[in-house]
Design a protein around this motif. Sequence first.
Motif, mmCIF file in Angstrom:
data_model
loop_
_atom_site.group_PDB
_atom_site.id
_atom_site.type_symbol
_atom_site.label_atom_id
_atom_site.label_comp_id
_atom_site.label_asym_id
_atom_site.label_seq_id
_atom_site.Cartn_x
_atom_site.Cartn_y
_atom_site.Cartn_z
ATOM 1 N N PHE A 103 20.658 -25.479 -97.808
ATOM 2 C CA PHE A 103 21.170 -25.049 -99.106
ATOM 3 C C PHE A 103 21.407 -26.225 -100.053
ATOM 4 O O PHE A 103 21.636 -27.351 -99.647
ATOM 5 N N ASP A 104 21.305 -25.909 -101.333
ATOM 6 C CA ASP A 104 21.501 -26.929 -102.365
ATOM 7 C C ASP A 104 22.979 -27.231 -102.485
ATOM 8 O O ASP A 104 23.790 -26.321 -102.518
ATOM 9 N N PHE A 105 23.301 -28.486 -102.564
ATOM 10 C CA PHE A 105 24.699 -28.816 -102.808
ATOM 11 C C PHE A 105 24.761 -30.114 -103.603
ATOM 12 O O PHE A 105 23.845 -30.936 -103.550
ATOM 13 N N THR A 106 25.822 -30.237 -104.354
ATOM 14 C CA THR A 106 26.037 -31.479 -105.084
ATOM 15 C C THR A 106 26.942 -32.334 -104.226
ATOM 16 O O THR A 106 28.083 -31.945 -103.951
ATOM 17 N N PRO A 107 26.444 -33.479 -103.762
ATOM 18 C CA PRO A 107 27.271 -34.299 -102.865
ATOM 19 C C PRO A 107 28.589 -34.668 -103.523
ATOM 20 O O PRO A 107 28.662 -34.895 -104.731
ATOM 21 N N GLN A 108 29.628 -34.623 -102.700
ATOM 22 C CA GLN A 108 30.954 -34.993 -103.189
ATOM 23 C C GLN A 108 31.519 -36.037 -102.250
ATOM 24 O O GLN A 108 30.950 -36.308 -101.204
ATOM 25 N N THR A 130 29.562 -35.616 -98.369
ATOM 26 C CA THR A 130 28.495 -36.397 -98.997
ATOM 27 C C THR A 130 27.126 -35.933 -98.523
ATOM 28 O O THR A 130 26.138 -36.052 -99.236
ATOM 29 N N SER A 131 27.063 -35.380 -97.286
ATOM 30 C CA SER A 131 25.767 -35.024 -96.703
ATOM 31 C C SER A 131 25.674 -33.566 -96.275
ATOM 32 O O SER A 131 24.603 -33.091 -95.939
ATOM 33 N N ALA A 132 26.785 -32.839 -96.272
ATOM 34 C CA ALA A 132 26.888 -31.470 -95.768
ATOM 35 C C ALA A 132 26.694 -31.379 -94.253
ATOM 36 O O ALA A 132 26.544 -30.295 -93.698
ATOM 37 N N LYS A 456 31.221 -22.869 -95.985
ATOM 38 C CA LYS A 456 30.782 -24.261 -96.166
ATOM 39 C C LYS A 456 30.241 -24.462 -97.575
ATOM 40 O O LYS A 456 30.486 -25.489 -98.209
ATOM 41 N N MET A 457 29.505 -23.450 -98.082
ATOM 42 C CA MET A 457 29.005 -23.559 -99.461
ATOM 43 C C MET A 457 30.172 -23.654 -100.447
ATOM 44 O O MET A 457 30.113 -24.398 -101.423
ATOM 45 N N PHE A 458 31.240 -22.881 -100.172
ATOM 46 C CA PHE A 458 32.400 -22.888 -101.070
ATOM 47 C C PHE A 458 33.059 -24.272 -101.139
ATOM 48 O O PHE A 458 33.729 -24.592 -102.114
ATOM 49 N N LEU A 459 32.879 -25.090 -100.073
ATOM 50 C CA LEU A 459 33.457 -26.439 -100.104
ATOM 51 C C LEU A 459 32.862 -27.265 -101.242
ATOM 52 O O LEU A 459 33.467 -28.206 -101.719
ATOM 53 N N PHE A 460 31.641 -26.873 -101.654
ATOM 54 C CA PHE A 460 30.937 -27.650 -102.676
ATOM 55 C C PHE A 460 30.999 -27.015 -104.068
ATOM 56 O O PHE A 460 30.439 -27.540 -105.004
ATOM 57 N N GLU A 461 31.641 -25.844 -104.159
ATOM 58 C CA GLU A 461 31.595 -25.091 -105.418
ATOM 59 C C GLU A 461 32.969 -25.073 -106.069
ATOM 60 O O GLU A 461 33.977 -25.068 -105.378
ATOM 61 N N ASP A 462 33.015 -25.001 -107.393
ATOM 62 C CA ASP A 462 34.257 -24.562 -107.997
ATOM 63 C C ASP A 462 34.220 -23.034 -107.910
ATOM 64 O O ASP A 462 33.344 -22.472 -107.298
ATOM 65 N N SER A 463 35.131 -22.327 -108.541
ATOM 66 C CA SER A 463 35.201 -20.887 -108.287
ATOM 67 C C SER A 463 34.186 -20.082 -109.107
ATOM 68 O O SER A 463 34.211 -18.860 -109.112
ATOM 69 N N GLU A 464 33.264 -20.769 -109.767
ATOM 70 C CA GLU A 464 32.321 -20.067 -110.641
ATOM 71 C C GLU A 464 31.449 -19.050 -109.898
ATOM 72 O O GLU A 464 31.321 -17.909 -110.321
ATOM 73 N N MET A 465 30.906 -19.489 -108.762
ATOM 74 C CA MET A 465 30.039 -18.586 -108.008
ATOM 75 C C MET A 465 30.839 -17.375 -107.518
ATOM 76 O O MET A 465 30.363 -16.242 -107.543
#
Lengths: 495, 222
Positions: A103-108, A130-132, A456-465
């Motif tokens: 899945f696509d994620f923006t590294p944090q 950083t790597s998921a 796990k996806m939610f770890l990378f998202e703000d609440s927009e999705m």
Amino acid sequence: MKKHTIRLHPLGKEIQVNDLTPLIDVLHEFGIEFPCGGKGTCGKCKVRLLDGEIQITYQHRQKLERLALAPDWRLACFSKCTSDITLEVEQFNHLILADESEFDFTPQKGFGIAIDFGTTTIVAQLVDLTSANVLAVETMLNPQVKFGADLISRIQSCLDGHTGEMTQIIRSAIGTMIGLILKRQDVHLEKVVLVGNTVMQLIFSGCDVSPLSMYPFHAGDLGMKVFTPEELGWKLQVKEKVQFYPSIGSFVGSDILAGIAATGLHRKENFTALIDLGTNGEIVIGNIDQIVCASTAAGPAFEGANISMGMRAVTGAISSLSLIDGKMEVSVIGNTAAKGICGSALIDAVAILRKMDLIGMFGEINSGEDKIQLTQKVYLTQKDINEFQLAKAAIAAGLTILSNKLEIQVADIHEIYIAGGFGNYINLTNVVETGMIELPEEKIHKMGNTALIGAKMFLFEDSEMTQEILSKTIHVNLEGDPNFQNIYVDKMLFQ
Amino acid sequence: MEELLEKLLQAVEFGKVDFKSPYPPQLKGENGAYELTIKALESGVGPQQILENALVPAMDRVGKKFSENKIFVPQMLMSAKAMGASMLQLKPFFTSGEIKTKGTFIIGTVKGDLHDIGKNLVAMMVEGAGWTVIDLGVDVPSARYIEAVNNNPGAIVALSALLTTTMVNMGEIVSDIKANLPTTKVFIGGAPVNNDYCQKIGADFYAPDPQGVVEHLSKLAS
């Protein structure tokens, strides 16, 4: 019987198993998934043998060659434990979606923990943001099971005055799980994301569960719940926050919200469905425009409840049945004598008995006897078959009623994903054979623990999705549909 | 005449609604309960006789087979539909009073609960045993049971619940009914309840399946 030790890396876990135990039987508890259902075609369950021996059968060797794997790799689904072994689990190095793309994620920066808080089991994974990559995993039985196995009995326990105690033990158990992870991986946590069904959310948050005990099921605020570790009594640091994601409706929780995120069905043009076969069964159908979801009481029979020789998927349970040269062959977990039957094999058994014409279109045992032997010791009674009919009809009726709400046919569903630990094991040919899912097998895909993937996806998202999904989703009460009885009873038949 | 009634009995027992109905396969191409009832009335069979000599014994067999696990919900519902097709023809005779029923049976799923399949099966079987059935539906509070008994003095009341969480409402409803109408008999049924619970909340009778209700009712009526 001889015992062996399996060591799992990068998890740092040790498990004791009986001689000849298939790895598939033990690894799934750790959130390891078998997307092709153990056929050896997808290679997703590959493990690197760091120490010890795993004998390779001719068939296993062929699969390894076809997947072009190096000599130290094995497929967990084809491996049996015959000595002490140390394994590196490939799956924890990647986050894999059923469409085979990561899945696509923006590294944090930093680290987060994603938790799937189920009615029966809890899985927590430590993720490098950083790597998921998954660095560690902890699993445990939900300590609330002593208050009852299913949701209704948990709600009943709350009504009986145990809410405070149930909130307390679950917060403390999850805190302990996180503590164990941090003991092995000494990192600073940015955030913790929890998903779970509505009842689990309310109990964890210390909210009143009683509205869920009866119609009209108006639970209070089901939105995002945010905590500090201190509020939960956790002696650990979380830099940002601990979040319990919002529920969709009275009986469809954030585990399904996460499942929707994992399948990405809210961004697809074609109608896509998700069925979570857990203790409580949930069904979702939708696309980019509209999503409908509902819960059904399908779970108990699939978990062995109300089945005379039913049991969970533990040692001694028949885990699958197949028809070979007109004879039933059973496969038993832990390679011991069969003591009972688990949900996946119940589906196989009914499909095969129907194919052998031992049961009729109404589920009746054609011989007129009150039971059918599957092995010398294990049998199915007429009542067991009827229980199965209720469970499969609940799923089939749920799909039909939700399709009706969207003004489509079940046949218009483009793809259907099966989630849940139990979903990993089921034989899709037999699922279709019984009429539980009235779609061709090639449209049905196993996706493993979609709640955990979504968390796990939610770890990378703000609440927009989350907001996007919630704004498109309608919660449907299946029993409230005027055609429920006719559809449900019709789906009990075997066509 | 005997033969017509026997055919009607079989149509109802095996769930053959009408000629065009595909169920059950073994009666394909035969007349169903609908046609057979019209024929019976045309050839002068009395409506009471149709009820007592065909419908009631047919549903009795269905109820027995269900409680012995010999048939399941779909077949029972099919039989009930066949009975319904026949009853539709008999309706004018119920209205005119030419057919005498055994009494009035009021049934509903209790407040807080929407599950009605079990309740519906009991209602159908009791109707098939020759009673007038008043179905109050689901999520029924005390007041509606009481109102229905006031409109039908002497009626028997039955409460259904599927969940352990809604079963508790039965206790409250039984007390309310008994407080207002002390002589009214109250039955309870549903997956979570049993005879102990029935005693505990002061209800009069519990049955584990529809046939148990029917058999107890015929004892009360005789």
